[in-house]
Design a protein around this motif. Structure first.
Motif, PDB file in Angstrom:
ATOM      1  N   ILE A 154     120.365  86.667 144.347  1.00  0.00           N
ATOM      2  CA  ILE A 154     120.970  86.068 143.103  1.00  0.00           C
ATOM      3  C   ILE A 154     119.942  85.277 142.436  1.00  0.00           C
ATOM      4  N   VAL A 155     119.630  85.265 141.299  1.00  0.00           N
ATOM      5  CA  VAL A 155     118.296  84.483 140.557  1.00  0.00           C
ATOM      6  C   VAL A 155     119.309  83.873 139.539  1.00  0.00           C
ATOM      7  N   TYR A 156     118.992  82.522 139.696  1.00  0.00           N
ATOM      8  CA  TYR A 156     119.745  81.437 138.703  1.00  0.00           C
ATOM      9  C   TYR A 156     118.199  81.050 137.593  1.00  0.00           C
ATOM     10  N   GLU A 157     118.331  81.410 136.407  1.00  0.00           N
ATOM     11  CA  GLU A 157     117.403  81.099 135.425  1.00  0.00           C
ATOM     12  C   GLU A 157     117.913  79.720 134.834  1.00  0.00           C
ATOM     13  N   LEU A 158     117.059  78.766 135.002  1.00  0.00           N
ATOM     14  CA  LEU A 158     117.353  77.363 134.576  1.00  0.00           C
ATOM     15  C   LEU A 158     116.534  77.127 133.201  1.00  0.00           C
ATOM     16  N   SER A 159     117.217  76.590 132.177  1.00  0.00           N
ATOM     17  CA  SER A 159     116.468  76.333 131.095  1.00  0.00           C
ATOM     18  C   SER A 159     117.080  74.887 130.830  1.00  0.00           C
ATOM     19  N   VAL A 160     116.154  74.035 130.239  1.00  0.00           N
ATOM     20  CA  VAL A 160     116.439  72.720 129.668  1.00  0.00           C
ATOM     21  C   VAL A 160     115.539  72.246 128.476  1.00  0.00           C
ATOM     22  N   ALA A 161     115.908  71.077 128.051  1.00  0.00           N
ATOM     23  CA  ALA A 161     115.122  70.823 126.745  1.00  0.00           C
ATOM     24  C   ALA A 161     113.433  70.678 127.148  1.00  0.00           C
ATOM     25  N   PRO A 162     112.636  71.042 126.212  1.00  0.00           N
ATOM     26  CA  PRO A 162     111.336  70.933 126.373  1.00  0.00           C
ATOM     27  C   PRO A 162     110.864  69.542 126.972  1.00  0.00           C
ATOM     28  N   GLU A 163     111.419  68.243 126.548  1.00  0.00           N
ATOM     29  CA  GLU A 163     110.983  66.961 126.855  1.00  0.00           C
ATOM     30  C   GLU A 163     111.517  66.762 128.506  1.00  0.00           C
ATOM     31  N   ASP A 164     112.634  67.409 128.799  1.00  0.00           N
ATOM     32  CA  ASP A 164     113.282  67.124 130.170  1.00  0.00           C
ATOM     33  C   ASP A 164     112.648  68.056 131.016  1.00  0.00           C
ATOM     34  N   MET A 165     111.543  69.163 130.813  1.00  0.00           N
ATOM     35  CA  MET A 165     110.808  69.995 131.780  1.00  0.00           C
ATOM     36  C   MET A 165     110.124  69.197 132.951  1.00  0.00           C
ATOM     37  N   GLY A 166     109.519  68.087 132.709  1.00  0.00           N
ATOM     38  CA  GLY A 166     108.950  67.240 133.380  1.00  0.00           C
ATOM     39  C   GLY A 166     109.816  66.786 134.708  1.00  0.00           C
ATOM     40  N   LYS A 167     111.053  66.253 134.257  1.00  0.00           N
ATOM     41  CA  LYS A 167     112.127  65.597 134.845  1.00  0.00           C
ATOM     42  C   LYS A 167     112.656  66.752 136.073  1.00  0.00           C
ATOM     43  N   ILE A 168     112.795  67.731 135.546  1.00  0.00           N
ATOM     44  CA  ILE A 168     113.167  68.749 136.273  1.00  0.00           C
ATOM     45  C   ILE A 168     112.109  69.470 137.575  1.00  0.00           C
ATOM     46  N   ILE A 169     110.815  69.460 137.123  1.00  0.00           N
ATOM     47  CA  ILE A 169     109.936  69.973 137.927  1.00  0.00           C
ATOM     48  C   ILE A 169     109.651  68.875 138.808  1.00  0.00           C
ATOM     49  N   GLY A 170     109.138  67.549 138.218  1.00  0.00           N
ATOM     50  CA  GLY A 170     108.594  66.478 139.123  1.00  0.00           C
ATOM     51  C   GLY A 170     107.288  66.456 139.488  1.00  0.00           C
ATOM     52  N   LYS A 171     106.929  65.522 139.962  1.00  0.00           N
ATOM     53  CA  LYS A 171     105.351  65.340 140.275  1.00  0.00           C
ATOM     54  C   LYS A 171     105.165  66.460 141.610  1.00  0.00           C
ATOM     55  N   GLN A 172     104.333  67.100 141.213  1.00  0.00           N
ATOM     56  CA  GLN A 172     103.650  68.346 142.064  1.00  0.00           C
ATOM     57  C   GLN A 172     104.905  69.171 142.537  1.00  0.00           C
ATOM     58  N   GLY A 173     105.832  69.351 141.547  1.00  0.00           N
ATOM     59  CA  GLY A 173     107.141  70.216 141.811  1.00  0.00           C
ATOM     60  C   GLY A 173     107.850  70.014 143.082  1.00  0.00           C
ATOM     61  N   ARG A 174     108.190  68.683 143.419  1.00  0.00           N
ATOM     62  CA  ARG A 174     108.988  68.027 144.413  1.00  0.00           C
ATOM     63  C   ARG A 174     110.350  68.250 143.921  1.00  0.00           C
ATOM     64  N   ILE A 175     110.915  67.724 142.827  1.00  0.00           N
ATOM     65  CA  ILE A 175     112.113  67.918 142.462  1.00  0.00           C
ATOM     66  C   ILE A 175     112.526  69.260 142.335  1.00  0.00           C
ATOM     67  N   ALA A 176     111.900  70.022 141.900  1.00  0.00           N
ATOM     68  CA  ALA A 176     112.140  71.712 141.715  1.00  0.00           C
ATOM     69  C   ALA A 176     112.371  72.265 143.177  1.00  0.00           C
TER      70      ALA A 176
ATOM     71  N   ALA B 130     113.060  70.387 145.832  1.00  0.00           N
ATOM     72  CA  ALA B 130     114.342  69.915 146.551  1.00  0.00           C
ATOM     73  C   ALA B 130     115.292  70.520 145.940  1.00  0.00           C
ATOM     74  N   LEU B 131     115.445  70.973 144.519  1.00  0.00           N
ATOM     75  CA  LEU B 131     116.628  71.676 143.920  1.00  0.00           C
ATOM     76  C   LEU B 131     116.999  73.061 144.670  1.00  0.00           C
ATOM     77  N   ARG B 132     115.812  73.453 144.979  1.00  0.00           N
ATOM     78  CA  ARG B 132     115.639  74.962 145.507  1.00  0.00           C
ATOM     79  C   ARG B 132     116.078  74.874 147.076  1.00  0.00           C
ATOM     80  N   THR B 133     115.928  73.787 147.575  1.00  0.00           N
ATOM     81  CA  THR B 133     116.189  73.595 149.055  1.00  0.00           C
ATOM     82  C   THR B 133     117.951  73.243 149.242  1.00  0.00           C
ATOM     83  N   VAL B 134     118.460  72.738 148.359  1.00  0.00           N
ATOM     84  CA  VAL B 134     119.864  72.295 148.351  1.00  0.00           C
ATOM     85  C   VAL B 134     120.647  73.341 147.918  1.00  0.00           C
ATOM     86  N   VAL B 135     120.199  74.514 147.021  1.00  0.00           N
ATOM     87  CA  VAL B 135     120.937  75.717 146.680  1.00  0.00           C
ATOM     88  C   VAL B 135     120.615  76.579 147.724  1.00  0.00           C
ATOM     89  N   ASN B 136     119.693  76.939 148.508  1.00  0.00           N
ATOM     90  CA  ASN B 136     119.324  77.794 149.405  1.00  0.00           C
ATOM     91  C   ASN B 136     120.172  77.183 150.855  1.00  0.00           C
TER      92      ASN B 136
END
Length: 75
Positions: free
Chosen positions: A30-52, A54-60
């Protein structure tokens, strides 16, 4: 599972009303496609992709209990 992705994403962004999660069922995953406002993109990805990551780890971890394979794509 879709609700989990949505709740986590809404907690991280400044504009939670613009969070969209689309579920795409493939042959064995199952693939979940997540889209957010353009100004929130950095908050979802995080520094060097750490938040993204972590989000993938929790869901897995949640998907492992149901014996499913889940990925998250940030659009």
């Amino acid at each position: 599972m879709k609700e989990l992705v949505e709740v986590l994403a809404k907690a991280l962004v400044d504009h939670p009303e613009e969070v969209r999660v689309n579920e795409v069922v493939k042959d064995r995953s199952i693939v979940y496609e997540l889209s957010v406002a353009p100004e929130d993109m950095g908050k979802i990805i995080g520094k060097q992709g750490r938040i993204a990551k972590a989000l993938r780890t929790v869901v897995n971890s949640a998907a492992a209990k149901e014996k499913k394979r889940v990925t998250i794509e940030i659009l």
